[in-house]
Design a protein around this motif. Structure first.
Motif, PDB file in Angstrom:
ATOM      1  N   ARG A 218       0.825  -1.223   0.000  1.00 24.69           N
ATOM      2  CA  ARG A 218       0.000   0.000   0.000  1.00 24.69           C
ATOM      3  C   ARG A 218       0.848   1.257   0.000  1.00 24.69           C
ATOM      4  O   ARG A 218       0.585   2.225  -0.701  1.00 24.69           O
ATOM      5  CB  ARG A 218      -0.900  -0.014   1.235  1.00 24.69           C
ATOM      6  N   ARG A 219       1.868   1.210   0.815  1.00 18.30           N
ATOM      7  CA  ARG A 219       2.786   2.353   0.928  1.00 18.30           C
ATOM      8  C   ARG A 219       3.544   2.552  -0.401  1.00 18.30           C
ATOM      9  O   ARG A 219       3.727   3.667  -0.874  1.00 18.30           O
ATOM     10  CB  ARG A 219       3.750   2.075   2.079  1.00 18.30           C
ATOM     11  N   HIS A 221       2.550   1.724  -3.361  1.00 13.47           N
ATOM     12  CA  HIS A 221       1.606   2.264  -4.343  1.00 13.47           C
ATOM     13  C   HIS A 221       1.481   3.791  -4.178  1.00 13.47           C
ATOM     14  O   HIS A 221       1.445   4.529  -5.163  1.00 13.47           O
ATOM     15  CB  HIS A 221       0.238   1.588  -4.182  1.00 13.47           C
ATOM     16  N   GLN A 222       1.465   4.229  -2.925  1.00 12.04           N
ATOM     17  CA  GLN A 222       1.421   5.682  -2.668  1.00 12.04           C
ATOM     18  C   GLN A 222       2.626   6.381  -3.281  1.00 12.04           C
ATOM     19  O   GLN A 222       2.503   7.390  -3.969  1.00 12.04           O
ATOM     20  CB  GLN A 222       1.499   5.942  -1.159  1.00 12.04           C
ATOM     21  N   ALA A 226       0.051   6.731  -6.450  1.00 12.28           N
ATOM     22  CA  ALA A 226      -1.058   7.553  -5.953  1.00 12.28           C
ATOM     23  C   ALA A 226      -0.632   9.000  -5.720  1.00 12.28           C
ATOM     24  O   ALA A 226      -1.318   9.934  -6.154  1.00 12.28           O
ATOM     25  CB  ALA A 226      -1.626   6.941  -4.675  1.00 12.28           C
ATOM     26  N   THR A 227       0.502   9.200  -5.030  1.00  8.25           N
ATOM     27  CA  THR A 227       0.921  10.582  -4.753  1.00  8.25           C
ATOM     28  C   THR A 227       1.257  11.341  -6.035  1.00  8.25           C
ATOM     29  O   THR A 227       0.737  12.448  -6.235  1.00  8.25           O
ATOM     30  CB  THR A 227       2.085  10.613  -3.746  1.00  8.25           C
ATOM     31  N   ARG A 230      -1.924  12.293  -7.708  1.00 17.26           N
ATOM     32  CA  ARG A 230      -2.661  13.319  -6.975  1.00 17.26           C
ATOM     33  C   ARG A 230      -2.037  14.695  -7.228  1.00 17.26           C
ATOM     34  O   ARG A 230      -2.742  15.674  -7.441  1.00 17.26           O
ATOM     35  CB  ARG A 230      -2.632  12.978  -5.476  1.00 17.26           C
TER      36      ARG A 230
END
Ligand SMILES: [Fe+2]
Length: 235
Positions: A218-219, A221-222, A226-227, A230
């Protein structure tokens, strides 16, 4: 998504020619990337081209990529060296940003920390930009002092760690600092900073494999997807 690489051919010390650029794009697509923001160096001595030349090179590479059947999304920005050009373009509000967002990529000197750096980052923000600090793990003052980096960047800039540092390209100390930033949660973003197709088997793929082993999915992927998504969609 990758917000820092040197794939525009013939501009800086990245891809040498269009063939090398296409090989990099193909390798990155195979590694799972779908959107790349190429960031040629920008300084006041060696890499003095402006946004027009960067955009023209981007347009040519997009055409070549589509002819070659690559469906990657390609954008451009610049990697500023800290110095007079950055200062001038900040003053003129004409900084080259990442994919026309408000984010600017800035690399700090490697040997010392300019006393004005907190002010410069603050002023960059006050001018309507969001600074991203490129590979701060390569800056000597932070090697034994990660809290100093955190103090500099908190509230002022995002921290982007590079695959080349994680792979050990710049030696053990920089590799150790890079992994510490990622594992201790101080990295906001990960970027390949890829300069050549040779780095695909030597750096990009092995680092992705090591990240998958060491960082929770998950981290990761961020940091990788994801980050950066965004940032570009918010700006
Ligand atoms: Fe770079």
């Amino acid at each position: 998504m990758d917000l820092h690489l040197h794939v525009l051919p013939g501009l800086d010390d990245g891809a040498r020619d269009p063939a090398a650029a296409l090989e990099m794009l193909r390798g990155l697509a195979e590694a799972g990337y779908t959107h790349l923001v190429s960031t040629p160096h920008a300084d006041d001595r060696r890499y003095t081209y402006g946004p027009e030349r960067i955009t023209a090179t981007l347009t040519e590479l997009r055409a070549a990529a589509s002819t070659a059947g690559l469906s990657l999304r390609l954008d451009s920005g610049a990697e500023y060296a800290y110095g007079a050009r950055f200062h001038d373009e900040l003053g003129a509000r004409s900084l080259i940003t990442l994919a026309r967002s408000h984010y600017v990529l800035l690399e700090l000197p490697e040997e010392f920390m300019p006393a004005a750096m907190p002010t410069v980052l603050f002023e960059t923000g006050a001018a309507g930009y969001y600074p991203i600090v490129a590979h701060p793990e390569r800056c000597r003052p932070f090697h034994d002092d990660i809290p100093r980096l955190v103090a500099l960047t908190t509230g002022r800039a995002l921290v982007q760690v590079s695959f080349r540092s994680l792979a050990g390209t710049f030696g053990r100390t920089i590799r150790k600092t890079a992994w510490a930033l990622v594992e201790q949660g101080h990295a906001d973003l990960l970027a390949t900073d890829c300069h050549s197709p040779r780095e695909l088997p030597k750096i990009v793929r092995p680092v992705l494999a090591e990240l998958r082993e060491r960082i929770p999915a998950r981290r990761l992927h961020q940091l990788l997807t994801a980050t950066p998504n965004r940032l570009l969609s918010a700006a």
